[in-house]
Design an enzyme around this catalytic site. Structure first.
Site, PDB file in Angstrom:
ATOM      1  N   GLU A 425       0.840  -1.186   0.000  1.00 24.57           N
ATOM      2  CA  GLU A 425       0.000   0.000   0.000  1.00 24.57           C
ATOM      3  C   GLU A 425       0.885   1.249   0.000  1.00 24.57           C
ATOM      4  O   GLU A 425       1.727   1.424   0.870  1.00 24.57           O
ATOM      5  CB  GLU A 425      -0.868  -0.050   1.257  1.00 24.57           C
ATOM      6  N   ASP A 498      -0.798  -1.166   5.793  1.00 27.08           N
ATOM      7  CA  ASP A 498      -0.618  -0.545   7.101  1.00 27.08           C
ATOM      8  C   ASP A 498      -1.597  -1.111   8.112  1.00 27.08           C
ATOM      9  O   ASP A 498      -2.676  -1.574   7.753  1.00 27.08           O
ATOM     10  CB  ASP A 498      -0.864   0.971   6.999  1.00 27.08           C
ATOM     11  N   ASP A 500      -3.733   0.228   9.890  1.00 23.41           N
ATOM     12  CA  ASP A 500      -4.733   1.239  10.258  1.00 23.41           C
ATOM     13  C   ASP A 500      -5.990   1.013   9.432  1.00 23.41           C
ATOM     14  O   ASP A 500      -6.110   0.024   8.713  1.00 23.41           O
ATOM     15  CB  ASP A 500      -4.170   2.651  10.038  1.00 23.41           C
ATOM     16  N   ASP A 502      -7.317   2.570   6.805  1.00 22.84           N
ATOM     17  CA  ASP A 502      -7.142   2.521   5.353  1.00 22.84           C
ATOM     18  C   ASP A 502      -6.532   1.195   4.920  1.00 22.84           C
ATOM     19  O   ASP A 502      -6.932   0.614   3.911  1.00 22.84           O
ATOM     20  CB  ASP A 502      -6.229   3.660   4.880  1.00 22.84           C
TER      21      ASP A 502
END
Ligand code: 28G
Length: 635
Positions: A425, A498, A500, A502
């Site tokens: 990503e 990641d 998180d 997103d």
């Protein structure tokens, strides 16, 4: 419970004789776990009894109070648990209910009990797992009180005053010898109470958190009709809510439904107020009635011509919000999580009640009916068009003959069995990965983070997205009719995102893509999820990486109790330099990766539909609520 007159004790009796010590010995058997979920199970147990009293028609008000002193109290204005003394036991009904396992029994006549499936272990279990429990009964002009400790009656039932009120109040203090945490969650309790209020129309439920003086009151005159209105509040609805209510031989059936212009399907089902997450016979009955009735209506009214095909199930559910709630005498909860209704008779009962009522509604509300049919018909056309479009894309071989995408940093090996593709990503993490990798066997494909926002709702459009096209070309297998797994260029495809929201969003998209278009690659065990560390813990010159919160705690304690331990939290892969990324996440010698299973991908596929709903607000809420779950694919 049946009276036990003989000497042969059945398992149930033995359990009763064993008493509440069994509950304290193995709490998980009764409330599932001793974590925060188990803690709240105690609350549901008590509240369910108050709801039962309301469903039986005797109670209109329920108050839940999270006290400052660690206790939680529930109060209802029902009949009050009887306090008269039982001849044989010499105990009051109240004391029996609180101190004897499974003494709750079924309510005689009339009412349906909430309990029976997930819950319904009885108040005595709550008592057993509480340091202290206090019962107040308001009945026959008097206030009765009795206190219990870890399941035992402390003292006699006493009369402590006069009252004009009726009802029961149970206050309990969960035992710190049993539970990992004693902290009640206002939000968890509030959500549950809101749902119960929708399901029990006309009852007032209030929740008071005395810790910070937060207060909510729920009262829904319309019951599940209000629930549907609430769920559709930010959507563009089609027609009114269709509300169906019928008391049948097989049980009480209540259905509310409304179409919207969204693509989302939201159907919640309940049996005796328990959310049957995995559906069951009531859901099956509802779905078949829906397809059958809408097709029949369309045929009767010449909306579908002779040459036209019937609408299929998924057409009539697009944009639908529905609640199915049944109350039955003997609910059978099945499946591993006991969240699926099994009663066979309920399927036909729901199907016939629903078919008849929906047909009547459509006949009487031709405008609504037209809107509903229009939406379903549109969904059918979209389905056919999407299939045609997909077929053309694939037939034309839009992907064939295309060269490997420029942003792919390919590996030098041409041996697929040792080659790996990292899907990364973002460009910055992609940069680190390119520098840190083993060039011989590891290829890096960076995906831009925004791929999700450009498209809405339909994966067949996403497949035309350039980022995704690059991925498919890099895989080498083609897609659809031309899919050939033997052409796969890498035998490990590793999703590296990641930790998180997103990141989990993108991972969900990728998993869904693989699930729908490259299932064989998942089945073949080719798809993985990288596990980057969450923390770097440093002391002096020594440093360690922690991949989970537990790791962190372990490492810190291994460093000893003294000062100067540095903790760096990695918010994204981009925060690691190439060497760190290699060392922690990509080096085959010491990395950990999760192999994706079909179940993981299937779960992502379901989540995907919710993520991709047209409405921004509910979607954001969903992501916030589920980001963690989406993340933890290994659980
Ligand atoms: C406040 C927290 C949770 C409850 C009642 C009312 C009755 C009852 C509860 O009876 C024992 C067994 C079958 C009759 C029933 C009162 C009939 C007549 C009740 C609650 C006795 C249980 N009068 N309200 N239990 N039955 N509320 N709220 O627990 O024979 S439990």
């Amino acid at each position: 419970m049946a009276e036990n007159t003989g000497q042969n004790y059945g398992a149930e009796q033995i359990q009763v004789l064993e008493g509440l010590s069994a509950v304290r010995r193995r709490p998980g058997m009764y409330i599932g776990s001793t974590d925060v979920n188990g803690l709240h199970h105690l609350v549901w147990e008590i509240v369910d009894n108050a709801i039962d009293e309301a469903m039986a028609g005797y109670c209109t008000d329920i108050e839940v109070t999270i006290q400052k002193d660690g206790g939680l109290s529930v109060r209802d204005n029902g009949r009050g648990i009887p306090v008269d003394t039982h001849e044989k036991t010499g105990k009051s009904a109240l004391e029996t209910v609180l101190t004897v396992l499974h003494a709750g029994g079924k309510f005689g006549g009339g009412g349906y009990k909430v309990s029976g499936g997930l819950h319904g272990v009885g108040v005595s279990v709550v008592n057993a797992l509480s340091e202290k429990t206090i019962a107040h009964v308001f009945r026959d002009g008097k206030i009765y009180r009795q206190e219990y400790h870890r399941g035992d009656a402390g003292d006699e039932l006493e009369v402590i005053g006069d009252t004009k009120l009726r009802g029961t109040k149970i206050t309990f203090y969960p035992d710190d010898q049993i539970f990992d945490t004693l902290e009640f969650s206002f939000e968890t309790i509030l959500n549950r109470m809101r749902q119960q209020a929708y399901l029990t129309k006309g009852v007032n439920i209030s929740v008071h958190d005395e810790r910070d003086d937060n207060k909510y009151k729920f009262y829904f005159e319309g019951g599940i009709k209000s629930y549907v209105q609430h769920l559709n509040r930010s959507k563009d609805s089609i027609g009114n809510v269709v509300y169906i209510e019928k008391d049948t031989e097989d049980g009480f059936i209540e259905i509310a439904l409304q179409y919207t212009n969204s693509y989302q399907e939201t159907i919640y089902t309940f049996a005796n107020n328990i959310h049957t997450v995995d559906g069951g016979t009531h859901l099956t009955g509802f779905k078949s009635a829906l397809t059958r009735t809408i097709n029949a209506y369309a045929r009767n009214n010449d909306l579908l011509k002779e040459k036209d095909n019937n609408l299929v199930a998924e057409d009539v559910r697009e944009g639908l919000t529905g609640i199915v709630s049944v109350k039955i005498a003997d609910p059978q909860f099945e499946g591993q999580t006991k969240a699926k209704l099994g009663n066979a008779e309920i399927r036909t009962a729901v199907e016939s009640v629903m078919s008849e009522a929906l047909m009547l509604y459509m006949d009487e509300h031709p405008n609504d009916a037209k809107g509903i049919f229009g939406k379903c018909h549109l969904a059918a056309r979209a389905r056919l068009a999407a299939r045609a479009a997909r077929d053309t894309v694939i037939r034309k071989g839009a992907l064939e003959g295309m060269t490997l995408p420029g942003k792919l940093a390919d590996c030098s090996s041409r041996d697929a069995s040792i080659s790996e593709l990292y899907i990364v990503e973002g460009d910055s993490a992609g940069g680190s990965a390119k520098q840190g990798r083993d060039r011989n066997t590891q290829a890096i494909l960076p995906l831009r983070g925004k791929i999700l926002n450009v498209e809405q709702a339909r994966l067949d459009r996403i497949i035309n997205n350039n980022e995704i096209k690059s991925l498919i070309i890099a895989l080498g297998t083609g897609v659809g009719e031309t899919f050939d797994p033997s052409k796969l260029r890498y035998h490990k495809i590793i999703i590296m995102t990641d930790a998180d929201v997103d990141g989990s969003h993108i991972r969900t998209l990728l998993l869904t893509l693989f699930y729908r278009y490259f299932k064989e690659l998942i089945e073949g065990g080719y798809l993985y999820i990288a596990q980057p560390p969450l923390f770097k813990i440093t002391k002096g010159k020594k440093s360690d990486y922690a991949y989970t919160d537990e790791d962190k705690v372990k490492i810190m304690s291994s460093y000893g109790p003294d000062d100067k331990v540095g903790i760096q939290r990695y918010k994204g892969l981009g925060e690691m330099n190439p060497e760190q990324l290699w060392e922690t996440t990509m080096n085959p010698e010491n990395r950990t990766m999760l192999k994706v299973t079909i179940e993981d991908a299937e779960r992502a596929d379901k989540v995907f539909d919710t993520l991709m709903g047209a409405e921004v607000l509910p979607r954001r809420k969903f992501i916030q609520a589920y980001a963690k779950k989406v993340k933890n694919l290994d659980v």
